[in-house]
Design a protein around this motif. Sequence first.
Motif, PDB file in Angstrom:
ATOM      1  N   ASP A  15       0.839  -1.149   0.005  1.00  9.97           N
ATOM      2  CA  ASP A  15      -0.175   0.028   0.100  1.00  9.97           C
ATOM      3  C   ASP A  15       0.936   1.366   0.145  1.00  9.97           C
ATOM      4  OD1 ASP A  15       0.770   0.713   2.749  1.00  9.97           O
ATOM      5  OD2 ASP A  15      -1.007  -0.199   3.428  1.00  9.97           O
ATOM      6  N   PRO A  16       0.403   2.427   0.108  1.00  7.54           N
ATOM      7  CA  PRO A  16       1.283   3.806  -0.309  1.00  7.54           C
ATOM      8  C   PRO A  16       2.044   3.803   0.986  1.00  7.54           C
ATOM      9  CG  PRO A  16      -1.290   4.196  -1.227  1.00  7.54           C
ATOM     10  CD  PRO A  16      -1.253   2.801  -0.037  1.00  7.54           C
ATOM     11  N   ARG A  17       1.821   3.115   2.146  1.00  2.00           N
ATOM     12  CA  ARG A  17       2.926   3.279   3.374  1.00  2.00           C
ATOM     13  C   ARG A  17       3.789   2.056   3.441  1.00  2.00           C
ATOM     14  NH1 ARG A  17       1.945   7.502   6.047  1.00  2.00           N
ATOM     15  NH2 ARG A  17       3.186   6.718   7.789  1.00  2.00           N
ATOM     16  N   LEU A  18       3.937   1.116   2.076  1.00  2.00           N
ATOM     17  CA  LEU A  18       4.759  -0.027   2.012  1.00  2.00           C
ATOM     18  C   LEU A  18       4.667  -0.932   2.612  1.00  2.00           C
ATOM     19  CD1 LEU A  18       8.032   2.118   1.344  1.00  2.00           C
ATOM     20  CD2 LEU A  18       6.035   2.050   0.001  1.00  2.00           C
ATOM     21  N   ARG A  19       3.192  -1.060   3.332  1.00  4.67           N
ATOM     22  CA  ARG A  19       2.675  -2.219   4.120  1.00  4.67           C
ATOM     23  C   ARG A  19       2.379  -3.374   3.027  1.00  4.67           C
ATOM     24  NH1 ARG A  19      -0.620   1.481   7.887  1.00  4.67           N
ATOM     25  NH2 ARG A  19      -1.554   1.835   6.045  1.00  4.67           N
ATOM     26  N   VAL A  20       2.900  -4.722   3.247  1.00  3.29           N
ATOM     27  CA  VAL A  20       2.111  -5.809   2.068  1.00  3.29           C
ATOM     28  C   VAL A  20       0.687  -5.774   2.443  1.00  3.29           C
ATOM     29  CG1 VAL A  20       2.311  -7.896   1.567  1.00  3.29           C
ATOM     30  CG2 VAL A  20       4.443  -6.669   2.032  1.00  3.29           C
ATOM     31  N   HIS A  21      -0.216  -5.663   1.242  1.00  6.97           N
ATOM     32  CA  HIS A  21      -1.363  -5.814   1.330  1.00  6.97           C
ATOM     33  C   HIS A  21      -1.610  -7.385   2.100  1.00  6.97           C
ATOM     34  CE1 HIS A  21      -2.760  -2.408  -1.049  1.00  6.97           C
ATOM     35  NE2 HIS A  21      -1.843  -2.682  -1.801  1.00  6.97           N
ATOM     36  N   GLY A  22      -2.665  -7.314   3.062  1.00  5.61           N
ATOM     37  CA  GLY A  22      -3.409  -8.605   3.391  1.00  5.61           C
ATOM     38  C   GLY A  22      -2.384  -9.175   4.549  1.00  5.61           C
ATOM     39  N   LEU A  23      -1.310  -8.402   4.640  1.00  2.00           N
ATOM     40  CA  LEU A  23      -0.631  -9.196   6.178  1.00  2.00           C
ATOM     41  C   LEU A  23      -0.331  -7.920   6.919  1.00  2.00           C
ATOM     42  CD1 LEU A  23       1.916 -11.065   3.751  1.00  2.00           C
ATOM     43  CD2 LEU A  23      -0.130 -11.953   5.143  1.00  2.00           C
ATOM     44  N   SER A  24       0.020  -8.217   8.009  1.00  2.00           N
ATOM     45  CA  SER A  24       0.657  -7.140   9.115  1.00  2.00           C
ATOM     46  C   SER A  24       1.975  -7.349   9.537  1.00  2.00           C
ATOM     47  CB  SER A  24      -0.279  -7.401  10.402  1.00  2.00           C
ATOM     48  OG  SER A  24      -0.172  -8.506  11.045  1.00  2.00           O
ATOM     49  N   ARG A  25       2.776  -6.088   9.944  1.00  4.23           N
ATOM     50  CA  ARG A  25       3.850  -6.094  10.517  1.00  4.23           C
ATOM     51  C   ARG A  25       5.148  -6.563   9.445  1.00  4.23           C
ATOM     52  NH1 ARG A  25       4.197  -7.571  16.843  1.00  4.23           N
ATOM     53  NH2 ARG A  25       2.390  -6.273  17.363  1.00  4.23           N
ATOM     54  N   LEU A  26       4.635  -6.086   7.974  1.00  6.96           N
ATOM     55  CA  LEU A  26       5.609  -6.588   7.095  1.00  6.96           C
ATOM     56  C   LEU A  26       5.669  -5.463   5.781  1.00  6.96           C
ATOM     57  CD1 LEU A  26       7.490  -8.707   5.709  1.00  6.96           C
ATOM     58  CD2 LEU A  26       5.372  -9.651   4.671  1.00  6.96           C
ATOM     59  N   ARG A  27       6.573  -4.853   5.765  1.00  5.96           N
ATOM     60  CA  ARG A  27       7.022  -3.938   4.545  1.00  5.96           C
ATOM     61  C   ARG A  27       7.960  -4.314   3.695  1.00  5.96           C
ATOM     62  NH1 ARG A  27       4.976   1.848   7.086  1.00  5.96           N
ATOM     63  NH2 ARG A  27       4.671   1.099   9.352  1.00  5.96           N
ATOM     64  N   VAL A  28       7.847  -3.634   2.294  1.00  8.32           N
ATOM     65  CA  VAL A  28       8.971  -3.832   1.442  1.00  8.32           C
ATOM     66  C   VAL A  28       9.083  -2.288   1.240  1.00  8.32           C
ATOM     67  CG1 VAL A  28       9.659  -4.486  -0.819  1.00  8.32           C
ATOM     68  CG2 VAL A  28       7.843  -5.863   0.272  1.00  8.32           C
ATOM     69  N   ILE A  29      10.559  -2.185   1.330  1.00  6.34           N
ATOM     70  CA  ILE A  29      11.094  -0.753   1.095  1.00  6.34           C
ATOM     71  C   ILE A  29      12.383  -0.970   0.461  1.00  6.34           C
ATOM     72  CG2 ILE A  29      11.932   1.360   2.219  1.00  6.34           C
ATOM     73  CD1 ILE A  29      10.487   0.583   4.896  1.00  6.34           C
ATOM     74  N   ASP A  30      12.390  -0.763  -1.035  1.00  9.26           N
ATOM     75  CA  ASP A  30      13.199  -0.884  -1.985  1.00  9.26           C
ATOM     76  C   ASP A  30      12.695  -0.337  -3.299  1.00  9.26           C
ATOM     77  OD1 ASP A  30      12.215  -2.981  -3.057  1.00  9.26           O
ATOM     78  OD2 ASP A  30      13.331  -4.358  -1.788  1.00  9.26           O
TER      79      ASP A  30
ATOM     80  N   LYS B  54      12.233   7.753   2.772  1.00 12.12           N
ATOM     81  CA  LYS B  54      10.678   8.042   2.971  1.00 12.12           C
ATOM     82  C   LYS B  54      10.217   6.827   3.853  1.00 12.12           C
ATOM     83  CE  LYS B  54       6.727   9.817   1.772  1.00 12.12           C
ATOM     84  NZ  LYS B  54       6.247  11.128   2.262  1.00 12.12           N
ATOM     85  N   GLY B  55      10.787   5.458   3.463  1.00 14.68           N
ATOM     86  CA  GLY B  55       9.761   4.388   4.098  1.00 14.68           C
ATOM     87  C   GLY B  55      10.286   4.189   5.574  1.00 14.68           C
ATOM     88  N   ALA B  56      11.448   4.613   5.858  1.00 10.50           N
ATOM     89  CA  ALA B  56      11.874   4.397   7.503  1.00 10.50           C
ATOM     90  C   ALA B  56      10.998   5.770   8.055  1.00 10.50           C
ATOM     91  CB  ALA B  56      13.407   5.070   7.653  1.00 10.50           C
ATOM     92  N   GLU B  57      10.959   6.958   7.425  1.00  2.78           N
ATOM     93  CA  GLU B  57       9.933   8.044   8.052  1.00  2.78           C
ATOM     94  C   GLU B  57       8.571   7.301   8.417  1.00  2.78           C
ATOM     95  OE1 GLU B  57       9.930  11.162   5.357  1.00  2.78           O
ATOM     96  OE2 GLU B  57      11.577  12.438   6.346  1.00  2.78           O
ATOM     97  N   MET B  58       7.948   6.451   7.501  1.00  4.38           N
ATOM     98  CA  MET B  58       6.566   5.941   7.528  1.00  4.38           C
ATOM     99  C   MET B  58       6.897   4.927   8.667  1.00  4.38           C
ATOM    100  SD  MET B  58       5.288   5.588   3.580  1.00  4.38           S
ATOM    101  CE  MET B  58       4.610   6.931   2.791  1.00  4.38           C
ATOM    102  N   VAL B  59       7.879   4.339   8.753  1.00  2.00           N
ATOM    103  CA  VAL B  59       7.913   3.065   9.859  1.00  2.00           C
ATOM    104  C   VAL B  59       7.715   4.018  11.335  1.00  2.00           C
ATOM    105  CG1 VAL B  59       9.198   1.366  10.719  1.00  2.00           C
ATOM    106  CG2 VAL B  59       8.907   1.533   8.322  1.00  2.00           C
ATOM    107  N   LEU B  60       8.577   4.906  11.343  1.00  2.00           N
ATOM    108  CA  LEU B  60       8.945   5.899  12.510  1.00  2.00           C
ATOM    109  C   LEU B  60       7.631   6.342  12.865  1.00  2.00           C
ATOM    110  CD1 LEU B  60      12.429   7.133  12.069  1.00  2.00           C
ATOM    111  CD2 LEU B  60      11.773   5.155  13.619  1.00  2.00           C
ATOM    112  N   GLU B  61       6.790   6.932  11.998  1.00  2.00           N
ATOM    113  CA  GLU B  61       5.423   7.569  12.173  1.00  2.00           C
ATOM    114  C   GLU B  61       4.345   6.469  12.642  1.00  2.00           C
ATOM    115  OE1 GLU B  61       5.919  10.891   8.619  1.00  2.00           O
ATOM    116  OE2 GLU B  61       4.405   9.118   8.310  1.00  2.00           O
ATOM    117  N   ASP B  62       4.406   5.148  12.075  1.00  2.00           N
ATOM    118  CA  ASP B  62       3.490   4.394  12.568  1.00  2.00           C
ATOM    119  C   ASP B  62       3.995   3.497  13.628  1.00  2.00           C
ATOM    120  OD1 ASP B  62       2.199   5.079  10.276  1.00  2.00           O
ATOM    121  OD2 ASP B  62       2.698   3.375   8.989  1.00  2.00           O
ATOM    122  N   ALA B  63       5.206   3.658  14.367  1.00  2.00           N
ATOM    123  CA  ALA B  63       5.663   3.151  15.570  1.00  2.00           C
ATOM    124  C   ALA B  63       4.517   3.067  16.751  1.00  2.00           C
ATOM    125  CB  ALA B  63       6.858   3.478  15.988  1.00  2.00           C
TER     126      ALA B  63
END
Length: 538
Positions: free
Chosen positions: A491-506, A528-537
């Motif tokens: 999704d636009p916050r780089l979270r894998v659709h349909g799963l939780s606590r998993l992102r792709v950032i590359d 940008k991806g790291a910023e999103m992770v920290l915002e969502d922490a």
Amino acid sequence: MQTFDFIVVGSGSAGSVVAERLSASGRFSVLVLEAGGTDRRFFVQMPLGYGKTFFDPAVNWNYAAEADPGLAGNKDHWPRGKILGGSSSINAMVWIRGAAEDFDAWRDAGNPGWGFDDLLPAFKAIEDNEAGGNALRGTGGPIHVTDNRKKVHPLTQRFLAAGQKAGLALNQDFNGSSQEGVGVYQITTRDGRRMSAARAFLRPAMKRANVCVETGALVTKILFEGKRAVGIEYLQHGTKLSVRARREVILSGGSVNSPQLLQLSGVGPAALLGELGIPVVHAAEQVGRNLQDHQGINYTWKAKVPTLNQTLRPWWGKLLVGMQYLALRTGPLSMSMNQGGGFFRSDPARARPNMQLYFQVFSTVLPRAGERPILTPDPFPGFSIGLSNCRPSSRGEIMIRSADPTVHPRITVNAYSTETDVAEMLDAVKFLRKLASQSPMSDIIAEEVLPGPSITSDPDLIQDFRKRSGTVYHPVSTCRMGPDPTTSVVDPRLRVHGLSRLRVIDASIFPDNITGNTNAASIMTGWKGAEMVLEDAW
């Protein structure tokens, strides 16, 4: 079993940035798993030394694409970095952000926060540009960007003059307000050494107590509890190990390794996983699809005047430039093979540039086994002008062929599989000859070597670029970002659709390819991806 707040798979252009940003506050523990080894190697640190790493299995995955009808049946060589810094440790170092319109198109496709104005602060924060700061350039950041305008070979000035006579403007900064025109490339070096993502981001992070980096760690599987990613399984020195993540697992393996690992872990096309006996954790048809890459070709001429061939080929020339580099960190070995270049429209009716130029003050018509012949060019004076398509419409895929994580995936490029891609490349190669026919470039040309003056008809030109084209090493979009899980992976916050606590950032998350080299945008994606992770922490 060890536990960390975040596990980052891959230490490449994005992964190094993610690790540095997530660990900066000291609040979170970060584990980085890298299949390769150290980047402290002479030919990695020496900028032109990437000719030696092009086939080196110690630092390179050495992938091979499937035989491609669009490339006259050739199996293209795909070098990808297997080393701290990933492909930023073995690439050509050209620093191109991409066009503002590229990122605005990402935003307009349903990805808020990914327009150029949104991303410009990240690009500027990343950079320490030798040309100085302004509204579009940054200074003081981790990545030093070298301004080479006063350092290029004199023949580069002939290329720039010929380009202007062919109708292109002189562009002093391809990362400025416009990409169009010819100019000198900025590159990621500092003091004559490669400025990889590892040097800029990961090495400083490794000094922190809350960062652990494991090399020689081949990740084999994401561990799930239901639909939640909880850890990683990996092989190191022949031993299978597992580690848990309190908060998130982040894949930064790049456009080959990230979809491969998802598929190996049961996240991918259900039919493929079933054929290979891999239990389906989450059926996701788009994992590995939508592969996009830039295809390039060189035209080569024999020159009437000396080029870098006469410097880099003889033993005494190698000795002289080697001594210059060791003593002063200057000279040809401190630069990229692509000193000049530019962007142009293959058809003037196009709204913006769709082709990229590369000028090389040497030629490599006669290959040398086991080595990209940058450091051993042709025995005659020669130079090349290359080009690549910026936004091709052809699409391929990357799919595992085995449940064995050590088996390379199947890379199907489908180059030049659309009439649009063939037509624009035909127009583009004709422009190369137009450029070379302009004085003062034409004044030093003795003859065209490749493809040669006998290749003139449209069918022959098309056959030639199918036979001689190949990747320029910019694969993207195999874990594509978008709001719709039926057409994207994250999704636009780089979270894998349909799963939780998993992102792709590359770079695999790029919705579409960008206009130019992809390394700068990959590093930006990490930021940008790291910023999103920290915002969502939480």
